[in-house]
Design a protein around this motif. Structure first.
Motif, PDB file in Angstrom:
ATOM      1  N   GLN A   1      25.554  61.010  17.125  1.00  0.00           N
ATOM      2  CA  GLN A   1      26.890  60.802  16.575  1.00  0.00           C
ATOM      3  C   GLN A   1      27.296  61.872  15.577  1.00  0.00           C
ATOM      4  OE1 GLN A   1      28.981  58.376  17.642  1.00  0.00           O
ATOM      5  NE2 GLN A   1      27.365  58.004  19.137  1.00  0.00           N
TER       6      GLN A   1
ATOM      7  N   ASP B   1      33.727  62.607  16.093  1.00  0.00           N
ATOM      8  CA  ASP B   1      34.705  61.997  15.191  1.00  0.00           C
ATOM      9  C   ASP B   1      35.717  61.147  15.951  1.00  0.00           C
ATOM     10  OD1 ASP B   1      33.589  63.228  12.921  1.00  0.00           O
ATOM     11  OD2 ASP B   1      34.618  65.092  13.411  1.00  0.00           O
ATOM     12  N   GLN B   2      35.269  60.465  16.981  1.00  0.00           N
ATOM     13  CA  GLN B   2      36.170  59.609  17.746  1.00  0.00           C
ATOM     14  C   GLN B   2      36.753  58.525  16.835  1.00  0.00           C
ATOM     15  OE1 GLN B   2      34.331  57.693  21.105  1.00  0.00           O
ATOM     16  NE2 GLN B   2      36.290  57.261  22.099  1.00  0.00           N
TER      17      GLN B   2
ATOM     18  N   TYR C   1      38.890  59.238  14.448  1.00  0.00           N
ATOM     19  CA  TYR C   1      39.231  59.868  13.167  1.00  0.00           C
ATOM     20  C   TYR C   1      40.745  59.957  13.032  1.00  0.00           C
ATOM     21  CZ  TYR C   1      39.487  63.529   9.578  1.00  0.00           C
ATOM     22  OH  TYR C   1      39.770  64.248   8.454  1.00  0.00           O
TER      23      TYR C   1
ATOM     24  N   HIS D   1      41.463  67.228  15.803  1.00  0.00           N
ATOM     25  CA  HIS D   1      40.563  67.604  16.901  1.00  0.00           C
ATOM     26  C   HIS D   1      39.940  68.962  16.582  1.00  0.00           C
ATOM     27  CE1 HIS D   1      43.708  64.930  18.499  1.00  0.00           C
ATOM     28  NE2 HIS D   1      42.729  64.426  19.244  1.00  0.00           N
TER      29      HIS D   1
ATOM     30  N   GLU E   1      45.250  59.909  15.977  1.00  0.00           N
ATOM     31  CA  GLU E   1      43.797  59.824  15.841  1.00  0.00           C
ATOM     32  C   GLU E   1      43.128  60.518  17.007  1.00  0.00           C
ATOM     33  OE1 GLU E   1      42.591  55.696  18.091  1.00  0.00           O
ATOM     34  OE2 GLU E   1      43.116  55.571  15.964  1.00  0.00           O
ATOM     35  N   GLN E   2      41.830  60.809  16.853  1.00  0.00           N
ATOM     36  CA  GLN E   2      41.058  61.417  17.934  1.00  0.00           C
ATOM     37  C   GLN E   2      40.676  60.324  18.921  1.00  0.00           C
ATOM     38  OE1 GLN E   2      37.919  64.237  16.898  1.00  0.00           O
ATOM     39  NE2 GLN E   2      36.638  63.457  18.561  1.00  0.00           N
TER      40      GLN E   2
END
Length: 441
Positions: A240, A244-245, A247, A348, A383-384
């Motif tokens: 992990q 940054d999924q 984020y 991103h 968000e990402q």
């Protein structure tokens, strides 16, 4: 004599009768005269049948690009404009303002010079009735939005106790029970000692930890299980790092993709134009924002309430931040030259050793923005969406068929690969999309 007196007394009322009737007649004539004058006055005033709804539609279609009701824009504010100018003059101004300016009309020339000599579009197709409808709409009073804060706390009604209070009460009750048990145990022991009652003590047993250590097989199996479990969680945690999924940072100026890309259906490439011909999609210049927000200085009441109630965002305040950053003066409708840098937070971000080209995917491959970035048209806060890991990219290359129809770039490549694999459709992986050198350099 008595008869004469009687005659005179009887004649008095008849002698005063004409004067009384004259007074009544005078009052009647006065009231009639007033009513006639009032009627005559009301009939002199112009009575125009207007359609305010039609006026609003015409205003938004023809005037809103340069005019606002309550504040100056490219042109002057139009609130209650019917009280400022003669109606016949307004008809001529709307249909061809420059004709009045060239003719030297003092009012027209004054308005033209006060608004930076901006030429107003002529609307010769609008009828006098249409102009009347627009003027009627300009008398719409400005609405003050009533902000209703969202209820806080738990419970459907919002008036009950919160979960933290309930948990605190339960913890307090549990602590009181534990204290009570210790107190009861201590009291019973004192009572037993006072009565000379002997309490039977349990026989000493071997501690569990000692029994566990004496069993070598159990120790070995447990050690292996602990090492495997630790290795599993350590690998998961290290996997992990850099992912940054989800984020979603707070930006210095709030930008709602939901409103721009969703409600207003603005194409992604209008703001991120470099995505079609460059490696990166780029951060749009604030001048791109000002293409629209020169005229849009405030949002609709319903949109403003939605933002404040659901997301705590004051859209009008965010627009003012934009104006401050670019140095835009609403009063003069001109740039002041005093600008401020906006420190956007990047969302991103790929590692430096990974190569990704937006134009190759957007223009050549025809990949939709939502494939990688998710449903941006529904995101109030960007968000990402995707993990952007190597495995995620490889799976996409393995599963995605290349669109080769009517694409000259792939015509020769597809012909050769179709012979090699014996099929009409090919994936990015079959075109070399899994080679290390394609993404790493």
């Amino acid at each position: 004599m008595d008869n004469n007196i009687t005659d005179r007394m009887e004649k008095v009322p008849y002698r005063n009768l004409p004067s009384k009737w004259s007074l009544v007649l005078f009052v009647f004539l006065l009231a009639f005269s007033v009513s006639q004058h009032t009627h005559a006055y009301t009939t002199v005033l112009p009575t125009v049948a207007v359609d305010t709804a039609n006026g609003e539609a015409l205003f938004k279609a023809n005037c809103a690009a340069c005019h606002k009701l309550y504040k100056k824009a490219t042109g002057p504010a139009l609130f209650e404009v019917g009280d400022k100018y003669d109606r016949d003059w307004l008809y001529k101004w709307v249909k061809n303002s420059q004709e009045l300016v060239k003719a030297g009309d003092p009012i027209a020339v004054k308005i033209f010079e006060e608004n930076n000599k901006s030429v107003m579009t002529a609307f010769p197709t609008l009828s006098n009735e249409d102009v009347d409808d627009i003027i009627a709409y300009t008398y719409t009073k400005k609405k003050t939005p009533v902000i209703v804060e969202a209820p806080t706390g738990a419970g459907d009604g919002g008036g009950g106790m919160s979960n933290n209070i309930i948990l605190g009460i339960l913890a307090l009750v549990f602590a009181m029970l534990v204290i009570a048990l210790f107190a009861v145990n201590k009291t019973l022991r004192r009572f037993a000692d006072a009565q000379g009652v002997e309490i039977e003590e349990k026989e000493e047993t071997k501690p569990i930890w000692r029994a566990f250590l004496e069993n070598q097989f159990l120790v070995l199996v447990t050690a292996i299980l602990l090492l495997l479990t630790a290795g599993y969680f350590a690998y998961g945690w290290m996997s992990q790092v850099g992912v940054d999924q989800g984020y979603a940072p707070v930006q210095p100026i709030h930008y709602s993709h939901r409103i721009h890309a969703g409600t207003n259906q603005i194409d992604c490439n209008y703001c991120h134009s470099s995505a079609r011909k460059s490696k990166t999609s780029g951060i749009p210049s604030l001048n791109v924002c000002m293409n629209c927000h020169k005229s849009i200085s405030e949002v609709a009441e319903a949109t403003q309430l939605e933002g404040q109630n659901e997301h705590g965002v004051d859209y009008n305040a965010e627009i003012q931040k934009l104006y401050k950053a670019v140095g835009w003066d609403e009063a003069t409708q001109a740039y002041t030259g005093e600008t401020e840098a906006v420190e956007w937070v990047r969302i991103h971000n790929l590692p430096d050793f990974a190569y990704f080209n937006h134009s190759q995917h957007v223009t050549v491959a025809g990949v939709e923005c939502q494939t990688c970035h998710g449903p941006v048209e529904e995101m109030e806060i960007m968000e990402q969406h995707a993990p952007l890991t190597m495995g995620w990219c490889i799976n996409c290359h393995r599963e995605t068929n290349v669109n080769v129809a009517d694409n000259e770039y792939y015509e020769k490549i597809h012909a050769e690969l179709a012979k090699k694999y014996g099929k009409d459709k090919i994936t990015a992986a079959e075109m070399g999309g899994l080679e290390c050198g394609k993404c790493h350099y």
